[in-house]
Design a protein around this motif. Structure first.
Motif, short mmCIF file in Angstrom:
data_model
loop_
_atom_site.label_atom_id
_atom_site.label_comp_id
_atom_site.label_asym_id
_atom_site.label_seq_id
_atom_site.Cartn_x
_atom_site.Cartn_y
_atom_site.Cartn_z
N UNK A 146 0.97 -1.26 0.11
CA UNK A 146 0.04 0.04 0.01
C UNK A 146 1.09 1.41 0.02
N UNK A 147 2.03 1.16 0.74
CA UNK A 147 2.89 2.48 0.87
C UNK A 147 3.65 2.57 -0.37
N UNK A 148 4.08 1.55 -1.25
CA UNK A 148 4.40 1.54 -2.53
C UNK A 148 3.70 2.09 -3.64
N UNK A 149 2.35 1.65 -3.51
CA UNK A 149 1.26 2.05 -4.40
C UNK A 149 0.97 3.49 -4.40
N UNK A 150 1.03 4.01 -3.01
CA UNK A 150 0.84 5.53 -2.87
C UNK A 150 1.92 6.22 -3.29
N UNK A 151 3.21 5.87 -3.40
CA UNK A 151 4.33 6.81 -3.63
C UNK A 151 4.90 6.31 -4.96
N UNK A 152 4.76 5.00 -5.78
CA UNK A 152 5.28 4.90 -6.92
C UNK A 152 4.85 5.66 -8.05
N UNK A 153 5.64 6.03 -8.80
CA UNK A 153 5.58 6.95 -9.99
C UNK A 153 5.55 6.17 -11.40
N UNK A 154 6.07 5.07 -11.30
CA UNK A 154 5.91 4.41 -12.53
C UNK A 154 5.09 3.48 -12.72
N UNK A 155 4.63 3.27 -14.15
CA UNK A 155 3.57 2.21 -14.58
C UNK A 155 2.20 2.59 -13.84
N UNK A 156 1.82 3.90 -13.47
CA UNK A 156 0.59 4.15 -12.78
C UNK A 156 -0.60 3.86 -13.83
N UNK A 157 -0.56 4.19 -15.06
CA UNK A 157 -1.81 3.68 -15.86
C UNK A 157 -1.95 2.27 -15.86
N UNK A 158 -1.19 1.37 -15.56
CA UNK A 158 -1.27 -0.01 -15.37
C UNK A 158 -1.38 -0.89 -14.35
N UNK A 159 -1.35 0.32 -13.31
CA UNK A 159 -1.04 -0.50 -11.87
C UNK A 159 -2.17 -1.29 -11.47
N UNK A 160 -3.34 -0.79 -11.69
CA UNK A 160 -4.80 -1.34 -11.02
C UNK A 160 -4.81 -2.74 -11.60
N UNK A 161 -4.57 -2.98 -12.90
CA UNK A 161 -4.63 -4.39 -13.45
C UNK A 161 -3.51 -5.17 -13.07
N UNK A 162 -2.50 -4.66 -12.57
CA UNK A 162 -1.13 -5.40 -12.14
C UNK A 162 -1.58 -5.81 -10.79
N UNK A 163 -2.07 -5.00 -9.94
CA UNK A 163 -2.68 -5.43 -8.57
C UNK A 163 -3.51 -6.70 -8.63
N UNK A 164 -4.41 -6.61 -9.49
CA UNK A 164 -5.45 -7.76 -9.64
C UNK A 164 -4.52 -8.92 -10.09
N UNK A 165 -3.87 -8.86 -11.07
CA UNK A 165 -2.90 -9.91 -11.50
C UNK A 165 -2.09 -10.64 -10.31
N UNK A 166 -1.77 -9.49 -9.67
CA UNK A 166 -0.78 -10.11 -8.54
C UNK A 166 -1.31 -10.80 -7.60
N UNK A 167 -2.82 -10.71 -7.04
CA UNK A 167 -3.56 -11.42 -6.17
C UNK A 167 -3.72 -12.79 -6.84
N UNK A 168 -4.24 -12.80 -8.16
CA UNK A 168 -4.41 -13.99 -8.94
C UNK A 168 -2.97 -14.89 -8.90
N UNK A 169 -1.80 -14.25 -8.98
CA UNK A 169 -0.54 -15.00 -9.14
C UNK A 169 -0.47 -15.49 -7.69
#
Length: 301
Positions: A146-169
């Motif tokens: 959550x902390x990284x999600x708030x402060x990360x500046x790269x791949x913001x446009x694809x990050x939501x889908x990345x998190x969904x895929x991360x849970x599935x992974x």
């Protein structure tokens, strides 16, 4: 060596060795993830790693370890399918999200489902102290994400889908951990399972796709550095996967799965030191929380 390892099953020495192997797997798994997420296309990196460890395992599987018993072939087929889906999901996750954001989500989701799977498949259970440790560890992992999600500046446009895929992974991490623990216990010699798994998984899943993908690229990366990464990753994979599988044979599957997720601490350090991703005191505190949770799990056992 196989007889010596089998003789340690269910003993205090086996428990201590399983603890060391799980922590070794944690460090190596974080390194493995960074190798796949590094400067090369994740599909090419994974294909190169798989190809290398498949070729290395082939002579050991065919000529050194005992051949699998007949009942092992359906088990290998199941393991191959589960790992193939896991690797596809992992590659899609790494393409879309920053390593230090998606990796903790994958690793945090994994032990949660692995503990549940170990209960239903192997009859394992955790006491109140260990459950508290799991809660502390998971709060640190998801807090870090959550902390990284708030402060990360790269791949913001694809990050939501990345998190969904991360849970599935993460769900497939739990699935393969539980299934492979069943597989390595189903054969007389644990090295038979390991060598044949690496042989089949390495040569017949992502590697062929990686070769085709590289061949179709207009701007192909040099094979030299890519194969160097593959050889390094293959070495890490042998010891990482081998360590956690041996740990699950020697001791409780759920406990080994939880302790392995201290890999999130190592991943954050790798992201900071090698991948140039920012860190700070809050992230350090969250990493400490993960480590404290793992200690509680171990001390409560």
């Amino acid at each position: 060596m196989s007889d010596w390892l089998i003789g340690l099953e269910g003993t205090s020495a086996g428990h201590d060795l399983a603890l060391a192997l799980a922590l070794l797997a944690a460090l190596l798994h974080a390194i493995f993830g960074a190798l796949q997420k590094g400067r090369h296309d994740p599909w090419l990196s994974r294909g190169s790693i798989d190809l290398c460890y498949g070729l290395i395992a082939a002579p050991f599987a065919l000529f050194v370890v005992p051949w699998p018993e007949p009942h092992m072939w359906p088990i290998f087929a199941g393991a191959w399918a589960i790992h193939l889906v896991y690797k596809i999901l992992q590659g899609m996750t790494y393409v879309r999200g920053a390593y230090t954001v998606v990796y903790p989500v994958v690793r945090g989701t994994g032990p949660l489902f692995a503990v549940i799977g170990a209960y239903f498949v192997f009859g394992e259970f955790f006491n109140a102290i260990q459950l508290t440790g799991i809660a502390v560890l998971l709060s640190g992992i998801f807090g870090l994400a959550a902390y990284n999600l708030r402060h990360v500046t790269v791949d913001r446009d694809t990050l939501k889908m990345a998190l969904v895929l991360a849970v599935m992974t993460g769900m497939f991490v739990a699935l393969y951990t539980t299934y492979d623990a069943y597989g390595i216990r189903a054969t007389a010699d644990p090295f038979t399972f390991l060598m044949w798994f690496f042989f089949l998984d390495g040569l017949f899943s992502i590697a062929p796709y990686g070769i085709v993908r590289w061949a179709r690229m207009a701007d192909r990366p040099d094979l030299g550095p890519l194969l160097q990464r593959g050889l390094l990753g293959a070495g890490v994979a042998f010891f990482s996967f081998g360590s956690i599988m041996m740990a699950t044979r020697l001791d409780n599957v759920g406990e080994a799965a939880v302790l392995r997720e201290t890999s999130t601490v190592f991943a954050a350090l790798i992201g900071w030191l090698l991948l140039g991703e920012r860190t700070g005191p809050r992230r350090v505190a969250l990493m400490a929380l993960i480590a404290v949770g793992a200690v509680i799990v171990e001390m409560g056992g």
